[in-house]
Write an enzyme that holds these catalytic residues in place. Sequence first.
Site, mmCIF file in Angstrom:
data_model
loop_
_atom_site.group_PDB
_atom_site.id
_atom_site.type_symbol
_atom_site.label_atom_id
_atom_site.label_comp_id
_atom_site.label_asym_id
_atom_site.label_seq_id
_atom_site.Cartn_x
_atom_site.Cartn_y
_atom_site.Cartn_z
ATOM 1 N N CYS A 57 -17.219 -22.615 36.768
ATOM 2 C CA CYS A 57 -16.180 -22.453 37.794
ATOM 3 C C CYS A 57 -16.803 -22.251 39.177
ATOM 4 O O CYS A 57 -17.565 -21.308 39.404
ATOM 5 C CB CYS A 57 -15.285 -21.270 37.427
ATOM 6 S SG CYS A 57 -14.218 -20.692 38.759
ATOM 7 N N CYS A 107 -15.883 -18.932 40.837
ATOM 8 C CA CYS A 107 -16.622 -17.820 40.222
ATOM 9 C C CYS A 107 -18.035 -17.717 40.793
ATOM 10 O O CYS A 107 -18.536 -16.618 41.048
ATOM 11 C CB CYS A 107 -16.691 -18.002 38.705
ATOM 12 S SG CYS A 107 -15.079 -18.132 37.889
#
Length: 435
Positions: free
Chosen positions: A61, A64
């Site tokens: 991600c 993230c």
Amino acid sequence: MRSLGLTYWWISFLALSISLSAASDDQFTIDGTVLELTDSNFESAISTFDCVFVDFYAPWCGHCKRLNPELDAAAPILAKLKQPIIIAKLNADKYTRLARKLEIDAFPTLMLYNHGVPMEYYGPRKADLLVRYLKKFVAPDVAVLESNSHVKDFVEDSGTSFPVFVGFGLNQSLISGLGRKYKKKAWFAVAKDASEDVMVSYDFDKAPALVAQHPAYNEHSVFYGPFEDGFLEEFVKQNFLPLILPINHDTLKLLKDDERKMVLTIVEDETHESMGKLIKALRAAAHANRDLVFGYVGVEQFEEFADSFHADKKAKLPKIVVWDGDEEYEQVNGIETVSHEEDHLTQVSRFLEGYREGKTEKKRIKGPSFMGFINSMIGIRSVYIIVFLVAVIMMLRSLGQIEEPARVRTAASDGQATSVLEGETSEHKPRDKED
């Protein structure tokens, strides 16, 4: 018998070793680093520490990855607090069973566990702002301010993420219950003395008084009583939101716990110079109608939201409706729009009068359940792009031109990465959350 004794000794030794090993797995060190959680130590961590901030992430991600250095910078500061806040992370893409159990369906999902009670975090993600925001949850329910300088410092240190309520000449017991009940929503304090300088600074002329400030919106309100029978709490609840709320993905989340309906004004461009007169009129109406929330949105700024109310660039704007916060809204017959040729306050007052008298027509918003706007942090345009690309991939697969992919990487319309997992790769199919 000796053989049985040796066997029993070995079994006891192995059991003790396993017990010690399991115990060592649950030993956590507060050293200022981000704690890495797994499905085996998650429950132990949540029960060990009073306040744990958990980042449920996926290694692929993009959001993230950008969040990681911010958490690394915030962790040592929060760990040194008198009441430490532990920052932890868990790879939800790996520990899918736990992720499903906790209903983690987007990355990153940020949760604050306060004495084991979970609360999803929607606040800022930059390290310094994150620290200031999280400190709220280990601060006293109500701060006692001993001097003018303490009042000034308290208001400044509170930042702009929460509204601030300061009682002058009020008994602390009147505020303490509200402080406990609404600790997640606002800062609360009582000042022992109210000098003339303080009264001038915070614009009230007598005590007792409760002063409410919304630093992010530069708003100020004063309550002089009565301080019983729920009047004080009602004032506090009405001041969690500013008088006029600009509608966007972030501010929509503030409406989740507010039961009032919203007077929503839809304009073409909320940054246009003509907005000053309209906002002034809406603000005046909001002062006199605190049982309603007042908001505005520009088609230029949030087109998909405005279009749900059948308002687009071709519609006659500004359009004014009363929204129930979910799937229905009401139009007042004969006063669907605000004309630029007539006094705005007069028109808004007529609209409210018609609404109060029930001269309305109910309509449903366009499309499926509208709560998705509030609960989702992924843009609709991104969804369209993902669906389109998945459709293309399925077509190419049917033609035998490509192999089965494990993951499709796309670029959303705002330039941020979004991912879709194929059903064959994992039972857990989260979406990528926007910052």
